[in-house]
Design a protein around this motif. Sequence first.
Motif, PDB file in Angstrom:
ATOM      1  N   LEU A 116       0.836  -1.197   0.000  1.00  0.00           N
ATOM      2  CA  LEU A 116       0.000   0.000   0.000  1.00  0.00           C
ATOM      3  C   LEU A 116       0.876   1.255   0.000  1.00  0.00           C
ATOM      4  N   ALA A 117       1.917   1.238   0.839  1.00  0.00           N
ATOM      5  CA  ALA A 117       2.823   2.389   0.913  1.00  0.00           C
ATOM      6  C   ALA A 117       4.138   1.946   1.551  1.00  0.00           C
ATOM      7  N   LEU A 118       5.173   2.687   1.217  1.00  0.00           N
ATOM      8  CA  LEU A 118       6.495   2.429   1.766  1.00  0.00           C
ATOM      9  C   LEU A 118       7.085   3.780   2.148  1.00  0.00           C
ATOM     10  N   THR A 119       7.323   3.975   3.442  1.00  0.00           N
ATOM     11  CA  THR A 119       7.921   5.223   3.912  1.00  0.00           C
ATOM     12  C   THR A 119       9.286   4.901   4.503  1.00  0.00           C
ATOM     13  N   LYS A 120       9.983   5.931   4.947  1.00  0.00           N
ATOM     14  CA  LYS A 120      11.289   5.694   5.583  1.00  0.00           C
ATOM     15  C   LYS A 120      11.138   4.857   6.843  1.00  0.00           C
ATOM     16  N   SER A 121      10.021   4.993   7.524  1.00  0.00           N
ATOM     17  CA  SER A 121       9.875   4.321   8.820  1.00  0.00           C
ATOM     18  C   SER A 121       8.964   3.107   8.807  1.00  0.00           C
ATOM     19  N   ALA A 122       8.128   2.947   7.765  1.00  0.00           N
ATOM     20  CA  ALA A 122       7.147   1.858   7.809  1.00  0.00           C
ATOM     21  C   ALA A 122       6.842   1.290   6.425  1.00  0.00           C
ATOM     22  N   LEU A 123       6.442   0.025   6.447  1.00  0.00           N
ATOM     23  CA  LEU A 123       5.902  -0.662   5.273  1.00  0.00           C
ATOM     24  C   LEU A 123       4.429  -0.908   5.567  1.00  0.00           C
ATOM     25  N   PHE A 124       3.554  -0.568   4.617  1.00  0.00           N
ATOM     26  CA  PHE A 124       2.125  -0.825   4.746  1.00  0.00           C
ATOM     27  C   PHE A 124       1.716  -1.788   3.636  1.00  0.00           C
ATOM     28  N   TRP A 125       1.116  -2.890   4.031  1.00  0.00           N
ATOM     29  CA  TRP A 125       0.635  -3.911   3.097  1.00  0.00           C
ATOM     30  C   TRP A 125      -0.867  -4.026   3.289  1.00  0.00           C
ATOM     31  N   VAL A 126      -1.617  -4.290   2.222  1.00  0.00           N
ATOM     32  CA  VAL A 126      -3.063  -4.453   2.337  1.00  0.00           C
ATOM     33  C   VAL A 126      -3.482  -5.764   1.676  1.00  0.00           C
ATOM     34  N   ASP A 127      -4.355  -6.496   2.366  1.00  0.00           N
ATOM     35  CA  ASP A 127      -5.029  -7.670   1.810  1.00  0.00           C
ATOM     36  C   ASP A 127      -6.502  -7.332   1.672  1.00  0.00           C
TER      37      ASP A 127
END
Length: 137
Positions: A116-127
């Motif tokens: 979903l998104a990739l930032t310097k501090s986090a990876l966001f994945w969506v199912d």
Amino acid sequence: MLDLQGFADRISTDTLTAQLAVSMDAAQQVRTLPSIVVVPGRERVTTQPLSQGAGARHRVEAEIMVVYALRRGNQALGEAMKDELSALRKPVLDSLINWLPPGADVEVAWQGGQILALTKSALFWVDAFRTEYWWSL
């Protein structure tokens, strides 16, 4: 309408409580990592008129999104991060696939997932998941 709190309760564990959000943007505002957030998706409606003008029934295909947030720390997406994401996703997939939520008429089906998104501090994945129910007026 489906009760999304039931989805959050089902996928929560002793160590991680799933949260609810109203949008994908809101799901990406989590303060604690790792996290799991349940978000309502699109509803597709097919209307079937009842006989003799007595109203209508509506078949609702509801999409439910589950967003996972992992601490990234500006690291590459290596095996350690893939393993951590898999460890978050597997229990959710096992809990939701083929489950019949209260108020639904069709078991939950998994539609797939993506970053979903990739930032310097986090990876966001969506199912994405789908179920169906009838709504009569």
